[in-house]
Scaffold this active site. Structure first.
Site, short mmCIF file in Angstrom:
data_model
loop_
_atom_site.label_atom_id
_atom_site.label_comp_id
_atom_site.label_asym_id
_atom_site.label_seq_id
_atom_site.Cartn_x
_atom_site.Cartn_y
_atom_site.Cartn_z
N GLY A 50 0.82 -1.34 -0.01
CA GLY A 50 -0.04 -0.06 0.08
C GLY A 50 0.96 1.28 0.20
CG ASP A 67 5.58 -3.61 -5.08
OD1 ASP A 67 6.15 -4.65 -5.56
OD2 ASP A 67 5.90 -2.68 -4.62
CG ASN A 68 7.92 -1.13 -7.77
OD1 ASN A 68 7.10 -0.50 -7.06
ND2 ASN A 68 9.14 -1.37 -6.99
CG ASP A 99 10.73 7.58 7.50
OD1 ASP A 99 10.26 7.10 6.27
OD2 ASP A 99 11.99 8.11 7.65
P1 AMP Z 1 9.27 1.10 -3.12
O1 AMP Z 1 10.23 0.07 -2.73
O2 AMP Z 1 9.42 2.44 -3.19
O3 AMP Z 1 8.56 0.47 -4.43
O4 AMP Z 1 8.25 0.74 -1.91
C1 AMP Z 1 7.76 -0.66 -1.55
C2 AMP Z 1 6.59 -0.28 -0.38
O5 AMP Z 1 7.40 0.15 1.00
C3 AMP Z 1 5.34 0.45 -0.67
O6 AMP Z 1 4.51 -0.03 -0.07
C4 AMP Z 1 6.02 2.04 -0.11
O7 AMP Z 1 4.82 2.56 0.19
C5 AMP Z 1 6.57 1.60 1.04
N1 AMP Z 1 7.69 2.33 1.50
C6 AMP Z 1 8.81 2.98 1.01
N2 AMP Z 1 9.42 3.67 1.68
C7 AMP Z 1 8.72 3.94 2.83
C8 AMP Z 1 8.69 4.67 4.05
N3 AMP Z 1 9.73 5.76 4.18
N4 AMP Z 1 7.57 4.66 4.96
C9 AMP Z 1 6.68 3.89 4.79
N5 AMP Z 1 6.59 3.11 3.51
C10 AMP Z 1 7.61 3.12 2.76
MG MG Z 2 6.89 0.64 -5.29
#
Ligand code: AMP
Ligand code: MG
Length: 484
Positions: free
Chosen positions: A88, A250-251, A123
């Site tokens: 999410g 998810d990406n 965070d």
């Molecule tokens: P990503 O690696 O950017 O595709 O993120 C994977 C998941 O981790 C997603 O659900 C993001 O919303 C969550 N996420 C990434 N960085 C943070 C953060 N600093 N705080 C909360 N959720 C995060």
């Molecule tokens: Mg992502």
């Protein structure tokens, strides 16, 4: 605050409530806009020039949402490095959907705007370097002609964020055709409710694939359409040497846009095994693996659709498999057509594939620069330089010239085809890093200069020359880290 011409008409929140949570961005201490994409704003019918610096800061940091915005965060799931997880928007808030004067529906979203119900241990924050990096790479992709989410602005928050060290906090404002991911369907499947799943499918079809509406089997038609758009997208990535880095489900956006720029990068010397992400130790998402991973992700997508494909599960599986199994050929045909264009070839010849592979093999063995080699070939002459004096390369060049003669088209057409297919500039990693380092010290000159050449990546000019050089050997071995 002035209206800036926003026209919000948000449809996502009409989906069943499990798909989102109404959320508010966390206020920040002292916002400041670092970069604002005026060209993108203009193309969306938006105008921020009437806002004071203070108001712009408030808008692009999450302190003050525009009128008509109904902020929310989306629920999704995903396979991360092969493992299923509920995810999410853990640090993102959508403003809503803005409808442009020419009728395009676009999501506008903050990234790094604080915690949400999906934040888990995170965070909810983002830091300046990676947000500017997403800005640069997404804009570069756009001007390279590759479907992508875009970046409207980056603002610092005036707060320090703890990563490996304390870093300046920042918020990116992202624009996308939608944020529906393969992972959104995986989330829908966890609800075990055909009505909920069907609602997401109908919504996705209406928003992105209206041509599927009157198909006898909408779910299968959607799968087929998504296969097609993803094949097109990956072929584009392969064309310019782009490595996404974290092709988790998810990406992968169903709109067919490149999304979630984390540890992504462009390849300098040609090596199909190139990986940049420090967390991808197995090379799962290496350059040459991207088409296979896309198919794997699409199989996860197909699984979610099974109850809508056919009531009889076995029949649904058979139909889904039959569709997914078309992907390798679908991709291969598109890839070869793309490679032909990189070599200025028209028509088809049974030897084309080996002609392409032999060049790539030569590039790999000789550590040739992927972008510059194709560009050096573009005048169709034997290129200059000691690298190109080898007999193996000369033999290849002779074969290529024979094939060019079979084009039955004037050579000028080959030249222009090659120039349209082979960029002069890509955002090379060492140059992106230099621009980010300068930005960190408050000097935005190198960032603006880089963005300016990336706006016309297929035309060689005096400005592009310094950006065409591959990195010094000491700058190779580049890795990106996931402290995004
Ligand atoms: P990503 O690696 O950017 O595709 O993120 C994977 C998941 O981790 C997603 O659900 C993001 O919303 C969550 N996420 C990434 N960085 C943070 C953060 N600093 N705080 C909360 N959720 C995060
Ligand atoms: Mg992502």
């Amino acid at each position: 605050m002035k209206s800036c011409n926003f026209r919000f008409n948000t449809s996502y929140t009409s989906l069943p409530v499990c798909f989102f949570s109404m959320t508010e961005p966390e206020p920040v201490v002292s916002p400041n806009v670092v970069i604002l994409n005026e060209a993108l704003a203009a193309s969306m019918g938006l105008n921020f020039s009437g806002l004071t610096i203070h108001e712009q800061g408030a808008l692009f940091s999450g302190n003050r949402l525009p009128e008509g915005s109904t902020p929310f965060s989306q629920a999704y799931a995903g396979h991360q490095f092969g493992h299923f997880t509920l995810l999410g928007d853990g640090r993102a808030h959508l403003w809503g959907e803005h409808v442009t004067p020419d009728g395009q529906r676009l999501d506008i979203q903050y990234k790094g705007s604080g915690r949400t119900p999906y934040s888990r241990q995170g965070d909810g924050k983002a830091v300046l370097g990676p947000m500017l990096r997403e800005y640069i790479i997404s804009e570069a992709m756009h001007y390279l002609g590759i479907p992508t989410t875009r970046s409207l602005a980056v603002a610092t928050t005036g707060e320090a964020v703890m990563r490996q060290t304390m870093l300046p906090g920042a918020v990116l404002t992202r624009v996308a055709r939608s944020h529906i991911r393969v992972g959104t369907f995986e989330f829908a499947a966890t609800q075990q409710n055909k009505t909920v799943l069907g609602a997401l499918m109908d919504y996705t079809i209406e928003r992105h694939f209206p041509e599927c509406l009157d198909q006898p089997n909408k779910a299968l038609a959607l799968l087929q359409a998504v296969l097609e758009t993803q094949a097109n997208l990956i072929v584009h990535w392969m064309r310019v040497g782009f490595i996404h880095g974290v092709m988790n489900t998810d990406n992968m956006a169903l709109s067919g846009e490149t999304i979630d720029y984390g540890p992504c990068a462009f390849m300098d010397t040609y090596d199909p095994h190139t990986v940049f992400s420090s967390i991808d130790r197995q090379g799962r998402y290496a350059y040459a693996h991207q088409p296979r991973v896309a198919q794997w992700n699409l199989a996860r997508f197909a699984e979610t659709l099974l109850p809508l494909i056919d009531e009889d599960e076995q029949r649904a599986i058979a139909l889904a498999e039959e569709t997914i199994n078309q992907f390798p050929k679908l991709y291969q045909d598109k890839w070869l057509a793309m490679m032909r264009s990189k070599l200025g070839l028209f028509g088809k010849d049974s030897d084309d594939e080996s002609l392409v592979f032999d060049l790539l093999d030569w590039m790999h063995k000789n550590q040739a620069d992927y972008t510059n080699t194709f560009r050096d070939l573009s005048p169709l002459d034997q290129p200059f330089g000691t690298l190109y004096e080898q007999p193996q390369f000369n033999d290849w060049c002779r074969r290529w010239h024979v094939r060019l003669e079979n084009n039955n088209a004037p050579l000028t057409l080959s030249i222009s085809l090659m120039k349209q297919s082979n960029p002069v500039v890509i955002p090379r990693n060492h140059q992106v890093e230099q621009a980010l380092e300068a930005a960190d010290t408050g000097n935005l000159g190198p960032l603006y200069a880089l963005l300016s050449v990336l706006r016309e990546p297929y035309t060689q000019t005096d400005q592009t020359r310094p950006y065409q050089a591959p990195p010094e050997p000491s700058d190779r071995g580049y890795q990106t880290f996931c402290g995004t």
